[in-house]
Motif scaffolding. Structure first.
Motif, PDB file in Angstrom:
ATOM      1  N   ASP A  92       0.903  -1.203  -0.078  1.00  0.00           N
ATOM      2  CA  ASP A  92       0.020   0.005   0.057  1.00  0.00           C
ATOM      3  C   ASP A  92       0.736   1.308  -0.023  1.00  0.00           C
ATOM      4  O   ASP A  92       0.200   2.319   0.337  1.00  0.00           O
ATOM      5  CB  ASP A  92      -1.070  -0.058   1.314  1.00  0.00           C
ATOM      6  CG  ASP A  92      -2.229  -0.978   1.101  1.00  0.00           C
ATOM      7  OD1 ASP A  92      -2.301  -1.307  -0.081  1.00  0.00           O
ATOM      8  OD2 ASP A  92      -2.585  -1.400   1.924  1.00  0.00           O
ATOM      9  N   ALA A  93       2.019   1.316  -0.099  1.00  0.00           N
ATOM     10  CA  ALA A  93       3.157   2.195  -0.145  1.00  0.00           C
ATOM     11  C   ALA A  93       2.723   3.428  -1.064  1.00  0.00           C
ATOM     12  O   ALA A  93       2.667   4.650  -0.440  1.00  0.00           O
ATOM     13  CB  ALA A  93       4.320   1.924  -0.602  1.00  0.00           C
ATOM     14  N   ASN A  94       2.207   3.339  -2.183  1.00  0.00           N
ATOM     15  CA  ASN A  94       1.820   4.424  -2.945  1.00  0.00           C
ATOM     16  C   ASN A  94       0.501   4.931  -2.531  1.00  0.00           C
ATOM     17  O   ASN A  94       0.240   6.296  -2.843  1.00  0.00           O
ATOM     18  CB  ASN A  94       1.727   4.084  -4.531  1.00  0.00           C
ATOM     19  CG  ASN A  94       3.254   3.466  -5.029  1.00  0.00           C
ATOM     20  OD1 ASN A  94       4.016   4.042  -4.586  1.00  0.00           O
ATOM     21  ND2 ASN A  94       3.119   2.577  -6.024  1.00  0.00           N
ATOM     22  N   ALA A  95      -0.415   4.429  -1.658  1.00  0.00           N
ATOM     23  CA  ALA A  95      -1.650   4.879  -1.512  1.00  0.00           C
ATOM     24  C   ALA A  95      -1.658   5.703   0.049  1.00  0.00           C
ATOM     25  O   ALA A  95      -2.497   6.219   0.435  1.00  0.00           O
ATOM     26  CB  ALA A  95      -2.718   3.776  -1.441  1.00  0.00           C
ATOM     27  N   LEU A  96      -0.411   5.646   0.769  1.00  0.00           N
ATOM     28  CA  LEU A  96      -0.401   6.190   2.139  1.00  0.00           C
ATOM     29  C   LEU A  96      -0.529   7.755   1.819  1.00  0.00           C
ATOM     30  O   LEU A  96      -0.027   8.429   1.148  1.00  0.00           O
ATOM     31  CB  LEU A  96       0.977   5.837   2.755  1.00  0.00           C
ATOM     32  CG  LEU A  96       1.073   4.249   2.944  1.00  0.00           C
ATOM     33  CD1 LEU A  96       2.577   3.968   3.823  1.00  0.00           C
ATOM     34  CD2 LEU A  96       0.129   3.858   3.899  1.00  0.00           C
ATOM     35  N   PRO A  97      -0.890   8.365   3.133  1.00  0.00           N
ATOM     36  CA  PRO A  97      -1.205   9.811   3.066  1.00  0.00           C
ATOM     37  C   PRO A  97       0.043  10.611   3.319  1.00  0.00           C
ATOM     38  O   PRO A  97      -0.005  11.852   3.492  1.00  0.00           O
ATOM     39  CB  PRO A  97      -2.154  10.023   3.931  1.00  0.00           C
ATOM     40  CG  PRO A  97      -2.214   8.813   4.797  1.00  0.00           C
ATOM     41  CD  PRO A  97      -1.676   7.616   4.242  1.00  0.00           C
ATOM     42  N   TYR A  98       1.084   9.794   3.637  1.00  0.00           N
ATOM     43  CA  TYR A  98       2.374  10.406   4.086  1.00  0.00           C
ATOM     44  C   TYR A  98       3.598   9.905   3.181  1.00  0.00           C
ATOM     45  O   TYR A  98       3.510   8.871   2.707  1.00  0.00           O
ATOM     46  CB  TYR A  98       2.747  10.095   5.461  1.00  0.00           C
ATOM     47  CG  TYR A  98       1.559  10.585   6.395  1.00  0.00           C
ATOM     48  CD1 TYR A  98       1.216  11.765   6.800  1.00  0.00           C
ATOM     49  CD2 TYR A  98       1.003   9.503   7.165  1.00  0.00           C
ATOM     50  CE1 TYR A  98       0.007  12.236   8.017  1.00  0.00           C
ATOM     51  CE2 TYR A  98      -0.052   9.760   8.156  1.00  0.00           C
ATOM     52  CZ  TYR A  98      -0.387  10.966   8.275  1.00  0.00           C
ATOM     53  OH  TYR A  98      -1.437  11.477   9.166  1.00  0.00           O
ATOM     54  N   PRO A  99       4.544  10.549   3.010  1.00  0.00           N
ATOM     55  CA  PRO A  99       5.858  10.275   2.320  1.00  0.00           C
ATOM     56  C   PRO A  99       6.528   9.029   2.800  1.00  0.00           C
ATOM     57  O   PRO A  99       6.388   8.840   4.215  1.00  0.00           O
ATOM     58  CB  PRO A  99       6.709  11.439   2.320  1.00  0.00           C
ATOM     59  CG  PRO A  99       6.233  12.161   3.541  1.00  0.00           C
ATOM     60  CD  PRO A  99       4.969  12.045   3.748  1.00  0.00           C
ATOM     61  N   ILE A 100       6.928   7.967   2.011  1.00  0.00           N
ATOM     62  CA  ILE A 100       7.293   6.870   2.491  1.00  0.00           C
ATOM     63  C   ILE A 100       8.769   6.595   1.885  1.00  0.00           C
ATOM     64  O   ILE A 100       8.891   6.955   0.725  1.00  0.00           O
ATOM     65  CB  ILE A 100       6.524   5.691   2.186  1.00  0.00           C
ATOM     66  CG1 ILE A 100       6.915   4.386   2.754  1.00  0.00           C
ATOM     67  CG2 ILE A 100       6.313   5.469   0.872  1.00  0.00           C
ATOM     68  CD1 ILE A 100       6.184   3.416   2.666  1.00  0.00           C
ATOM     69  N   ARG A 101       9.788   6.351   2.963  1.00  0.00           N
ATOM     70  CA  ARG A 101      11.284   6.121   2.366  1.00  0.00           C
ATOM     71  C   ARG A 101      11.326   4.475   2.453  1.00  0.00           C
ATOM     72  O   ARG A 101      11.683   3.929   3.682  1.00  0.00           O
ATOM     73  CB  ARG A 101      12.237   6.898   3.057  1.00  0.00           C
ATOM     74  CG  ARG A 101      12.092   8.453   2.874  1.00  0.00           C
ATOM     75  CD  ARG A 101      13.020   9.501   3.731  1.00  0.00           C
ATOM     76  NE  ARG A 101      12.630  10.610   3.342  1.00  0.00           N
ATOM     77  CZ  ARG A 101      12.915  11.324   2.366  1.00  0.00           C
ATOM     78  NH1 ARG A 101      13.281  10.977   1.357  1.00  0.00           N
ATOM     79  NH2 ARG A 101      12.519  12.887   2.144  1.00  0.00           N
ATOM     80  N   GLN A 102      11.771   3.769   1.446  1.00  0.00           N
ATOM     81  CA  GLN A 102      12.110   2.403   1.580  1.00  0.00           C
ATOM     82  C   GLN A 102      13.544   2.404   1.657  1.00  0.00           C
ATOM     83  O   GLN A 102      14.392   2.847   0.890  1.00  0.00           O
ATOM     84  CB  GLN A 102      11.666   1.791   0.162  1.00  0.00           C
ATOM     85  CG  GLN A 102      10.274   1.588  -0.262  1.00  0.00           C
ATOM     86  CD  GLN A 102       9.527   0.769   0.503  1.00  0.00           C
ATOM     87  OE1 GLN A 102       9.971  -0.293   1.619  1.00  0.00           O
ATOM     88  NE2 GLN A 102       8.431   0.415   0.265  1.00  0.00           N
ATOM     89  N   LEU A 103      13.949   1.780   2.971  1.00  0.00           N
ATOM     90  CA  LEU A 103      15.228   1.716   3.172  1.00  0.00           C
ATOM     91  C   LEU A 103      16.159   0.583   2.951  1.00  0.00           C
ATOM     92  O   LEU A 103      17.246   0.259   2.696  1.00  0.00           O
ATOM     93  CB  LEU A 103      15.597   1.627   4.822  1.00  0.00           C
ATOM     94  CG  LEU A 103      15.152   3.100   5.378  1.00  0.00           C
ATOM     95  CD1 LEU A 103      15.533   3.107   6.895  1.00  0.00           C
ATOM     96  CD2 LEU A 103      15.788   4.487   4.828  1.00  0.00           C
ATOM     97  N   GLY A 104      15.160  -0.386   2.218  1.00  0.00           N
ATOM     98  CA  GLY A 104      15.569  -1.958   1.609  1.00  0.00           C
ATOM     99  C   GLY A 104      16.150  -2.568   2.976  1.00  0.00           C
ATOM    100  O   GLY A 104      15.700  -2.450   4.203  1.00  0.00           O
TER     101      GLY A 104
END
Length: 421
Positions: free
Chosen positions: A292-304
């Motif tokens: 659901d990463a793209n649908a979140l209301p806040y910015p998301i940073r994938q650290l891997g």
């Protein structure tokens, strides 16, 4: 006293990491510990890889593949492929020098082609004291690693919800009966559980209910996992200073439904609606992309996938809270690590998680599956009037309960008791 710990993995997966940390703690405490694994992730004192030559490594890969393929004809669908282990394939560990020379054998997580049920029988018949630390429910079920509400293991497995054709005498029933037959011969077996929750589940089972059980939590090096300045942690990870608070979600496999990311996503939408002034950014580490990463209301940073301990420590310290919405879990390493770094934890009240979090003091506990309560917990931590106090209390808990010397000495006392009983 020579102790050999047996673990499929060295530095991969929560159970492998927990076993390695115990091995290190035992050696620091003066214990003669050897850790026998499928293959070393990196050279380390006292760690012995079963697969050393190129041919042995190929055979290790083949065992893993054969173990998984043995379950494919029975699985309900691909989503459960790694959640059930028949343990029909394994190496002959009983003949390995590290096993033969040991005074005490200490099993950890040994599935996926490392130790078969036939191999388990040989270890039980060795006459040596055997300690078995449970990292999930597999030891007392008909093959599943987490029962997900099923209670068949209390009497006899069968009609397994993981299987394509759940019938009374299905694969789970056959595995269960084979384990029962093996454990009848286990006269020197002692069970260790990292959480009291898992101890109660094991005690309620037909397979392990008659054995002595001791609860000893997982440990870690608190000289490594420690508080550092938030700004320093952010710089180490290359995070821009946006001024936003940060919420961290991490798992070995972030797409595992049991880890509950969808409840976290739902909670974030509720947080956005009911606390619009809070504008956190989301940090995620682990294997797989959250759905659901793209649908979140806040910015998301994938650290891997974070393999460097310094980066893992930085991730906890860069965050204002770790979020653990697991639906079932034993004693997650992420919670242990976060507490040692002084980072509060928001999670569901399930498994061993409540044993690590003091509600509203070192984090927030929510009802399992309630995204609304999880959102309340996120708001509580982000709005806390004195976050420094909460961070200090989390660190102090880790120092009291999870320190290497405390956990190592508890194990060494257990080994001595078993040797002299």
């Amino acid at each position: 006293m020579k102790v050999t710990l047996l673990s499929t993995y060295h530095l991969n997966g929560g159970a492998g990491v927990a076993a390695t940390r115990l091995h290190r703690a035992l050696r620091k405490a003066g214990g003669q510990s050897t850790l026998l694994v499928e293959r070393e992730s990196t050279p380390e004192p006292g760690v012995v890889g079963l697969a050393e030559s190129a041919l042995q490594k190929q055979w290790a890969t083949a065992r893993f593949a054969l173990d998984r393929l043995s379950f494919v004809p029975y699985e309900k669908n691909k989503s459960v492929r790694f959640h059930f282990s028949p343990a029909t394939i394994g190496a002959n560990l009983s003949g390995h020098p590290a096993v033969k020379e040991a005074d005490v054998l200490h099993l950890h997580w040994t599935n996926f082609g490392f130790l078969s049920l036939t191999g388990l029988r040989k270890l039980v018949r060795s006459g040596k004291p055997v300690v078995w630390t449970l990292h999930d429910m597999w030891a007392f079920t008909g093959g599943c690693h987490y029962a997900r509400g099923c209670t068949h293991f209390r009497h006899a497995c069968g009609q397994c919800p993981y299987l394509r054709q759940p019938i009374p005498h299905d694969l789970s029933n056959r595995v269960f009966e084979q384990k029962l037959d093996i454990l009848r011969e286990a006269n020197r077996l002692h069970i260790v559980t990292p959480s009291r929750w898992l101890a109660q589940e094991a005690l309620s089972s037909k397979l392990l209910g008659r054995f002595p059980i001791t609860t000893i939590p997982n440990t870690l090096d608190q000289g490594v996992f420690r508080p550092i300045e938030k700004a320093e942690a952010g710089r180490q990870l290359g995070l821009p200073d946006t001024g936003r608070p940060r919420l961290l979600f991490g798992s070995f496999n972030t797409t595992d439904p049991r880890k509950g990311f969808r409840y976290f996503a739902d909670a974030l939408h509720r947080l956005h609606t009911h606390w619009p002034t809070l504008q956190p950014e989301i940090l995620v580490f682990g294997k797989g992309a959250t759905h659901d990463a793209n649908a979140l209301p806040y910015p998301i940073r994938q650290l891997g996938v974070l393999t460097n301990e310094a980066d893992i420590v930085a991730a906890y310290n860069a965050a204002d809270a770790l979020v653990v919405p697991s639906l079932e879990d034993n004693l997650p390493n992420t919670v242990v690590e976060s507490m040692a770094c002084g980072t509060p934890v928001v999670g569901f009240r399930t498994g061993g998680i409540p044993e690590l979090i003091e509600h509203t003091q070192t984090g927030y506990l929510s009802t399992v599956g309630s995204a609304a309560e999880l959102a309340d917990g996120l708001a509580f931590v982000l709005n806390h009037p004195n976050p420094t106090t909460m961070r200090q209390q989390a660190r102090q808990f880790a120092q009291r309960q999870l320190a290497e010397d405390v956990v190592a000495q508890a194990h060494l006392r257990l080994y001595q008791t078993l040797l002299h009983s």
